[in-house]
Design a protein around this motif. Structure first.
Motif, PDB file in Angstrom:
ATOM      1  N   PRO A  22       0.859  -1.192   0.000  1.00 51.94           N
ATOM      2  CA  PRO A  22       0.000   0.000   0.000  1.00 51.94           C
ATOM      3  C   PRO A  22       0.891   1.237   0.000  1.00 51.94           C
ATOM      4  N   CYS A  23       0.300   2.421   0.019  1.00 53.28           N
ATOM      5  CA  CYS A  23       1.093   3.626   0.234  1.00 53.28           C
ATOM      6  C   CYS A  23       1.764   3.510   1.588  1.00 53.28           C
ATOM      7  N   GLN A  24       3.041   3.846   1.664  1.00 52.69           N
ATOM      8  CA  GLN A  24       3.802   3.657   2.895  1.00 52.69           C
ATOM      9  C   GLN A  24       3.588   4.794   3.882  1.00 52.69           C
ATOM     10  N   HIS A  25       2.853   5.811   3.492  1.00 51.81           N
ATOM     11  CA  HIS A  25       2.624   6.988   4.338  1.00 51.81           C
ATOM     12  C   HIS A  25       3.920   7.456   4.996  1.00 51.81           C
ATOM     13  N   CYS A  26       4.866   7.778   4.125  1.00 54.76           N
ATOM     14  CA  CYS A  26       6.194   8.169   4.592  1.00 54.76           C
ATOM     15  C   CYS A  26       6.108   9.402   5.477  1.00 54.76           C
ATOM     16  N   ALA A  27       6.932   9.402   6.543  1.00 54.49           N
ATOM     17  CA  ALA A  27       7.006  10.596   7.374  1.00 54.49           C
ATOM     18  C   ALA A  27       7.716  11.715   6.619  1.00 54.49           C
ATOM     19  N   ASN A  28       8.751  11.363   5.843  1.00 51.09           N
ATOM     20  CA  ASN A  28       9.389  12.330   4.955  1.00 51.09           C
ATOM     21  C   ASN A  28       8.935  12.015   3.540  1.00 51.09           C
ATOM     22  N   ALA A  29       7.702  12.323   3.224  1.00 48.42           N
ATOM     23  CA  ALA A  29       7.185  11.839   1.948  1.00 48.42           C
ATOM     24  C   ALA A  29       7.766  12.648   0.793  1.00 48.42           C
ATOM     25  N   PRO A  30       8.482  11.982  -0.117  1.00 50.31           N
ATOM     26  CA  PRO A  30       9.034  12.698  -1.270  1.00 50.31           C
ATOM     27  C   PRO A  30       7.953  13.164  -2.225  1.00 50.31           C
ATOM     28  N   CYS A  31       6.772  12.553  -2.171  1.00 50.69           N
ATOM     29  CA  CYS A  31       5.718  12.955  -3.093  1.00 50.69           C
ATOM     30  C   CYS A  31       5.149  14.317  -2.705  1.00 50.69           C
ATOM     31  N   GLU A  32       5.251  14.670  -1.432  1.00 53.07           N
ATOM     32  CA  GLU A  32       4.584  15.896  -0.979  1.00 53.07           C
ATOM     33  C   GLU A  32       5.308  17.158  -1.418  1.00 53.07           C
TER      34      GLU A  32
ATOM     35  N   LEU B 122      -0.458  10.959   8.395  1.00 54.38           N
ATOM     36  CA  LEU B 122      -0.980  10.408   7.144  1.00 54.38           C
ATOM     37  C   LEU B 122      -0.580  11.301   5.987  1.00 54.38           C
ATOM     38  N   ASN B 123      -0.345  10.665   4.864  1.00 48.29           N
ATOM     39  CA  ASN B 123      -0.063  11.394   3.646  1.00 48.29           C
ATOM     40  C   ASN B 123      -1.383  11.494   2.899  1.00 48.29           C
ATOM     41  N   ALA B 124      -1.973  12.696   2.895  1.00 48.20           N
ATOM     42  CA  ALA B 124      -3.334  12.841   2.373  1.00 48.20           C
ATOM     43  C   ALA B 124      -3.320  13.387   0.960  1.00 48.20           C
TER      44      ALA B 124
ATOM     45  N   ASN C 206       8.049  10.720  -8.122  1.00 47.34           N
ATOM     46  CA  ASN C 206       8.963  10.828  -7.004  1.00 47.34           C
ATOM     47  C   ASN C 206       8.674   9.805  -5.918  1.00 47.34           C
ATOM     48  N   CYS C 207       7.617   9.042  -6.057  1.00 47.05           N
ATOM     49  CA  CYS C 207       7.332   8.003  -5.065  1.00 47.05           C
ATOM     50  C   CYS C 207       8.154   6.774  -5.413  1.00 47.05           C
ATOM     51  N   PRO C 208       9.106   6.389  -4.559  1.00 43.54           N
ATOM     52  CA  PRO C 208       9.974   5.263  -4.908  1.00 43.54           C
ATOM     53  C   PRO C 208       9.233   3.933  -4.898  1.00 43.54           C
ATOM     54  N   TYR C 209       8.072   3.895  -4.249  1.00 43.43           N
ATOM     55  CA  TYR C 209       7.352   2.633  -4.125  1.00 43.43           C
ATOM     56  C   TYR C 209       6.390   2.405  -5.281  1.00 43.43           C
ATOM     57  N   GLY C 210       6.154   3.425  -6.081  1.00 46.10           N
ATOM     58  CA  GLY C 210       5.287   3.271  -7.241  1.00 46.10           C
ATOM     59  C   GLY C 210       3.857   2.931  -6.873  1.00 46.10           C
ATOM     60  N   VAL C 211       3.329   3.539  -5.802  1.00 46.69           N
ATOM     61  CA  VAL C 211       1.976   3.193  -5.390  1.00 46.69           C
ATOM     62  C   VAL C 211       0.950   4.231  -5.820  1.00 46.69           C
ATOM     63  N   ARG C 212       1.405   5.312  -6.425  1.00 50.67           N
ATOM     64  CA  ARG C 212       0.438   6.343  -6.803  1.00 50.67           C
ATOM     65  C   ARG C 212      -0.227   5.971  -8.120  1.00 50.67           C
ATOM     66  N   LYS C 213      -1.534   6.180  -8.166  1.00 48.64           N
ATOM     67  CA  LYS C 213      -2.292   5.787  -9.346  1.00 48.64           C
ATOM     68  C   LYS C 213      -2.914   7.013  -9.984  1.00 48.64           C
TER      69      LYS C 213
ATOM     70  N   GLU D 169      -4.498   9.445  -7.301  1.00 50.69           N
ATOM     71  CA  GLU D 169      -5.110   8.934  -6.089  1.00 50.69           C
ATOM     72  C   GLU D 169      -4.217   7.838  -5.539  1.00 50.69           C
ATOM     73  N   LYS D 170      -4.461   7.455  -4.313  1.00 48.77           N
ATOM     74  CA  LYS D 170      -3.633   6.413  -3.706  1.00 48.77           C
ATOM     75  C   LYS D 170      -4.254   6.012  -2.383  1.00 48.77           C
ATOM     76  N   CYS D 171      -3.664   4.996  -1.773  1.00 53.51           N
ATOM     77  CA  CYS D 171      -4.111   4.485  -0.491  1.00 53.51           C
ATOM     78  C   CYS D 171      -4.166   5.600   0.550  1.00 53.51           C
TER      79      CYS D 171
END
Ligand code: SF4
Lengths: 489, 239
Positions: free
Chosen positions: B79-89, B104-106, B121-128, B157-159
């Motif tokens: 799922p989305c990892q809800h990073c504390a230092n989210a590179p997507c934000e 939460l990464n909203a 920029n999301c290294p996990y590739g979970v963004r859709k 969108e994402k988890c």
């Protein structure tokens, strides 16, 4: 064949284009020399403004073809907006495709125009005069085309204004931390200053065109407005000189920063293959490299389409080719440095991208690297630098290579991200390809319309050069010398 | 003029987190289905799925160890990892994705303009990304979850860690004048998982199940070297 010497007497009776050409032939201009100093002023004026008043057949064919491609591309963009971004070849997780590659390409192409122009102006390179306008206009139009791509690329283009720092009731501003916001600001600043630079340079020429324009010509009206009441008084010329110099310095400062910021769209991300410190200077060099090639190719097209070979002479193209040779070598050096550090470090995520480039796109790699090698080898020869045809082929090859470079910076990185589970492939769809083709056509269309509405040759600058220079006889040969305005005062 | 937001007096110290035990996951994919139903994730159909444009917010990655026939399959729900230092934000130009106070990464769908930098920029590739508008046929739209927005074409969108369930849990707790209890909030994937591989809860609450599991010796997080500080903690399998 009477050729009026004073443009003021000439209202309403422009000589035909053939007459002008004939006069040029009679004057026996030698190929390779700078502008002939013995040409009468009136001829120079009329010949330089001839693209506005005479239309060649090549021009017609070119413009109509470009217009058709643009119409097709606009239709497809509409289709993409209505249907969704799914009509492109993008997929998870390749979110950026050739739209962004084209954006970087066009911003790069826009770079050289004003840089070359302001650099040559500041260093008082006197051969610069005839190419100034063409180069500056190239900057403006390439930038306009570039600015379209982020919009084309957006999922919800009808909400594009969220990017602007507008006052809103919710007190929500754009995210100033985002490189995309920096990018938008850099591009706007660059566009505004290049348009100003172009317009300031145009002023005396617009006034000249206004005065030479036949009385009831439809151009007369807007030329009068645009000339801002230019009368050519001493004060006006002084202000003009000061403004051009200041703007040249300003542009020389912001142009590199603009492309550095474009590179930060990539370098500021944490994606392996993008996250590198070399991207800033590397992009600037790449931009000037492809931009100078663009200026050369455009000048050669100019000579051909508007039959301006008496004004844009071989010497101009040749000098630009020398600059291009230097840029080709610098660019290769940067490419080498980027490669060698990645290879030596051999971090799996980064090295995989280079490997993949060679596995998947060997033909593109060969065109890009081979093209630069060929360019360096060929441009070293005077024979090539003196031949418009060869230069045209080589500069086109360089720009194809530079487009490929942008493609290879984007695609292999995104298809091979950190997470191997997501590895996949990307091929641009027909919609994307058509829109990119349309952008090239749009560029030429803008240029074509511009050349009919405003003077494309820097008449005032050429005449200034003519005024302050003369041929000095030394033994058997003549050498062109220039009086320096500053030193005399 | 600012509007005062609701004051959840008892709850402002949560840090939501998830523990996924890879030893327990058998790759059945029930969590994927549950997520799809809970969050109004569109079903794209075979053709679009083949173009790698499925919209699932949660996927089960399969990795194979060894050569046939001595094969071992590892399943990794992502799922989305809800990073504390989210590179997507930081790269979003319009604040469509941001960090909320509970870690939460909203994602604000209405703010998104679709430049898709976050996805890059999301290294996990979970963004859709919504490549198209996906319409449901007549009676089927009755099954949409009324608590979750239906997304338009052209946005990311994402988890969300089932944001709507967290809200409901907190509302409930507020009405009863207490803070959220452990196990009161469960996202759809954790609720559905037949082997209990997914555990969700408040990492700040030392007595919660998720905090206890997160202290396990088997713990690891994905791409920890990138410094994204994910809130999803995996427990190593196959030990
Ligand atoms: S996993 Fe990706 S989408 Fe989720 S917070 Fe981290 S970077 Fe953002």
């Amino acid at each position: 064949m009477p050729i009026p010497m004073d443009e003021k007497d000439n209202c309403g009776k422009l000589p035909s284009f053939e007459e002008l050409r004939e006069l040029a032939a009679r004057k026996n201009i030698q190929a390779g020399a700078d502008i002939d100093l013995n040409m009468p002023e009136g001829w120079l004026n009329q010949y330089s403004l001839s693209p506005m008043f005479f239309t060649t057949r090549a021009y017609f064919i070119f413009t109509i073809a470009a217009g058709m491609v643009v119409a097709w591309a606009i239709a497809l963009w509409g289709y993409q907006i209505v249907k969704g971004m799914g009509v492109t070849g993008l997929r998870h997780p390749i979110f950026w495709g050739i739209y962004i590659a084209s954006f970087v390409f066009w911003v790069g192409l826009s770079h050289s125009g004003t840089i070359v122009s302001s650099l040559l102006r500041l260093t008082r390179a006197h051969w610069r005069r005839p190419i100034l306008r063409g180069a500056e206009a190239m900057t403006v139009f390439a930038l306009m085309v570039a600015a379209l791509f982020p919009l084309i690329h957006m999922g919800r283009v009808w909400r594009a204004y969220y990017m602007f720092p507008l006052f809103s009731q919710r007190e929500l501003w754009p995210n100033f931390k985002s490189p995309l916001v920096w990018d938008m600001m850099a591009i706007s600043v660059y566009l505004v200053s290049s348009v100003t630079f172009l317009y300031v340079g145009l002023l005396p020429d617009i006034a000249l065109a206004r005065d030479m324009c036949p009385q009831f010509d439809w151009r007369k009206k807007y030329l009068t407005v645009l000339a801002l009441g230019w009368r050519g008084s001493h004060r006006q010329w002084m202000a003009h000189e000061r403004a051009s110099t200041l703007l040249a310095v300003f542009i020389l400062l912001i142009a590199p920063s603009v492309h550095t910021i474009v590179s930060w769209d990539f370098a500021m991300s944490i994606t392996p293959g993008w996250h590198t410190t070399i991207f800033g200077p590397y992009f600037v060099v790449g931009a000037i490299y492809s931009g100078v090639a663009g200026v050369i190719a455009l000048m050669i097209l100019f000579r051909w389409i508007f039959k301006l070979d008496e004004i844009i002479r071989l010497v101009h193209i040749r000098n630009l080719a020398k600059l291009e040779l230097a840029m080709a070598i610098i660019w290769s050096y940067f490419y080498f440095v980027e490669f060698i550090t990645t290879w030596y470090g051999h971090k799996p995520a980064e090295w995989r991208i280079w490997e993949y480039q060679w596995e998947r796109f060997p033909h593109l790699m060969v065109i890009m690297l081979g093209g630069t090698a060929v360019a360096i080898a060929a441009l070293s020869f005077n024979r090539v630098r003196n031949s418009p045809l060869w230069l045209f082929i080589i500069t086109m090859l360089i720009n194809v290579g530079m487009y490929i470079e942008r493609y290879l910076i984007l695609v292999p990185v995104l298809t091979h991200r950190d997470n191997p589970y997501m590895w996949t492939d990307y091929l641009p769809s027909i919609v994307e390809k058509s829109i990119v083709a349309g952008s090239f056509a749009f560029f030429f269309l803008l240029y074509a319309v511009f050349s009919k509405l405003l003077p494309v040759v820097t008449v005032a600058d050429i005449r200034e050069g003519k005024f302050i220079s003369g041929d000095l006889r030394i033994g058997n040969t003549y050498v062109r010398v220039h009086a320096d305005a500053e030193e005399q005062s | 003029m600012r509007v005062e937001s609701f004051n959840y007096s008892h709850d402002n110290s949560h840090k939501w987190g998830m523990v996924i035990d890879l030893d327990r996951c058998n790759g059945c994919g029930a969590c994927v289905m549950a997520c799809q139903a809970e969050n109004n994730v569109p079903v794209v159909g075979e053709d679009v799925a083949r173009q790698k444009r499925t919209m699932a917010w949660l996927r089960v990655e399969r990795y194979f160890e060894g050569e046939w026939p001595n094969l071992r399959v590892v399943f990794l729900p992502m799922p989305c990892q809800h990073c504390a230092n989210a590179p997507c934000e930081s790269v979003c130009p319009v604040f469509a994705t941001y960090h909320n106070p509970e870690g939460l990464n909203a994602q604000v769908y209405n703010r998104c303009i679709g430049v898709r930098f976050c996805g890059n920029n999301c290294p996990y590739g979970v963004r859709k990304f919504n490549w198209f508008d996906y319409k449901l046929e007549q009676p089927l739209e009755q099954q949409l979850n009324p608590d979750v927005t239906v997304r338009q074409r052209g946005i990311m969108e994402k988890c969300t860690f089932c944001m709507q369930r967290i809200r409901r849990g907190k509302d409930h707790a507020k009405d009863e004048g207490r803070s959220v209890m452990d196990g009161e909030v469960t996202p759809a994937c954790a609720q559905t998982c037949p082997t209990n591989a997914i555990v969700f809860g408040d990492l700040n609450d030392p007595k919660s199940r998720v905090a206890a599991l997160a202290a396990s010796k088997r713990r690891f997080r994905l791409f920890e070297d990138l410094g994204t500080e994910p809130s999803v903690i995996y427990l190593k399998g196959g030990a």
